[in-house]
Design an enzyme around this catalytic site. Sequence first.
Site, mmCIF file in Angstrom:
data_model
loop_
_atom_site.group_PDB
_atom_site.id
_atom_site.type_symbol
_atom_site.label_atom_id
_atom_site.label_comp_id
_atom_site.label_asym_id
_atom_site.label_seq_id
_atom_site.Cartn_x
_atom_site.Cartn_y
_atom_site.Cartn_z
ATOM 1 N N ASP A 54 78.664 26.832 24.742
ATOM 2 C CA ASP A 54 79.985 26.561 24.153
ATOM 3 C C ASP A 54 80.863 25.665 25.029
ATOM 4 O OD1 ASP A 54 79.153 28.218 22.162
ATOM 5 O OD2 ASP A 54 80.633 29.797 22.480
ATOM 6 N N GLY A 81 74.553 35.354 26.463
ATOM 7 C CA GLY A 81 73.669 34.600 25.573
ATOM 8 C C GLY A 81 72.915 33.547 26.370
ATOM 9 N N MET A 86 77.870 26.448 16.558
ATOM 10 C CA MET A 86 78.440 27.494 17.427
ATOM 11 C C MET A 86 79.714 27.002 18.097
ATOM 12 S SD MET A 86 75.333 29.660 19.069
ATOM 13 C CE MET A 86 74.470 30.888 18.084
HETATM 14 O O1 F6P Z 1 78.634 32.250 23.660
HETATM 15 C C1 F6P Z 1 77.539 31.580 23.165
HETATM 16 C C2 F6P Z 1 77.241 31.942 21.760
HETATM 17 O O2 F6P Z 1 76.158 31.120 21.456
HETATM 18 C C3 F6P Z 1 78.400 31.801 20.775
HETATM 19 O O3 F6P Z 1 78.672 30.503 20.392
HETATM 20 C C4 F6P Z 1 77.939 32.670 19.632
HETATM 21 O O4 F6P Z 1 79.006 33.132 18.853
HETATM 22 C C5 F6P Z 1 77.269 33.782 20.350
HETATM 23 O O5 F6P Z 1 76.811 33.272 21.580
HETATM 24 C C6 F6P Z 1 76.138 34.394 19.563
HETATM 25 O O6 F6P Z 1 75.669 35.512 20.238
HETATM 26 P P1 F6P Z 1 74.399 36.354 19.769
HETATM 27 O O7 F6P Z 1 73.193 35.662 20.308
HETATM 28 O O8 F6P Z 1 74.578 37.672 20.384
HETATM 29 O O9 F6P Z 1 74.371 36.379 18.284
#
Ligand code: F6P
Length: 366
Positions: A140, A11, A182
């Site tokens: 995170d 991410g 998040m």
């Molecule tokens: O790991 C970072 C994060 O932002 C998490 O907090 C969250 O659950 C995830 O990525 C969301 O991922 P995506 O962008 O694939 O929905």
Amino acid sequence: MKKIVISTGGGDAPGLNAVIYAVVHTCYKKGWEVFGSRNGYGGFLDIDEMVRLYPRDVEGIYSAGGTILGSTNKGNPFACPVKNLAGEVQIVDVSDKIMQNFNRMGFDCHIAVGGDGSLEIAHKFAEKGMPVVGVPKTIDNDLKITDRTFGFDTAVSTATEALDKLHSTAKSHRRVMVVEVMGRESGWIALYSGISGGADVILLPEIPFDIEAVCEKIADNELRDKHYSIVVVAEGATTIDGLRFNKGKGELGRAEMILGGVGEWVASEIRKRTEKDTRALVLGHLQRGGSPTTFDRLLALRFGAAAVRLVEEKMFDHMIALVDSKMEAVPIAEAIKGRKKVDLESDKITTARGIGICLGDEVPQD
Ligand code: F6P
């Protein structure tokens, strides 16, 4: 002269472009060549996705969110789902092809910028013989050993600003506002923004919550003539009965569940149990967007420059980390061993409880 390739995986997080900027400039000054692999390992599989990076290509990018190289959290090269001609999904291992292309292109080192998932993949490539240096990224802030990852400070600022704005509307309507932020495994964003943004309740993955305690805190506010409350909940928070909330499996190739729903659940329980007007909102990807704060920008620039020093020192299979304000090389294997959790004995937790914030396990008493 060396030939370096940089990739950004997982991410995105504000500060990725600042890392790329620092790597390109630091290498350029040494007379080294830098290439960028688009969309994670895309450039190792398709030459059209491999781009040469000169200082002019990264002009001014340190202040921009996202990543000029693109990123992906789908398709682990060691277990990559692909559809065959019959439309069936097959899991293939393309890591040998990536190793071959890495060697064929004559790279001396791969700088892999990512969170736990991307760094785990980078470590596997290191075990296959690829010289790898890692740079820790995630909003995170849950990567071990490094005191901070870049992106976290920006995400906290965004969440705090949102909480500041919610106070006036919550107060006007005498409402409870539940804000989902998040944080899959760790509650860093919830804790930092919740304390700074005047939350009454903060729910973290580290402390399973009792909805009764949350409602008691809201009732307690009423008794004290405070007719509105702000609840901050991390997406990975669970109830004392072990309820965890998700929206099911992600896209093809995505290993993790898509989290979400805890904020809505908490709001509906509060509405039911206290009969107070309650609304929920999910801050979601807003926290991953925007220009990095000065702190994140500086940290990302320092990480990028220090990663190049690790390449020079041949500290492969190591990640650059912030330890006691200094740049330190740590084995990637150590950084990906589990997640960095909020320390429940820390001063921030004591501060939260001390100023009367309910952490979901008990209602702070006078
Ligand atoms: O790991 C970072 C994060 O932002 C998490 O907090 C969250 O659950 C995830 O990525 C969301 O991922 P995506 O962008 O694939 O929905």
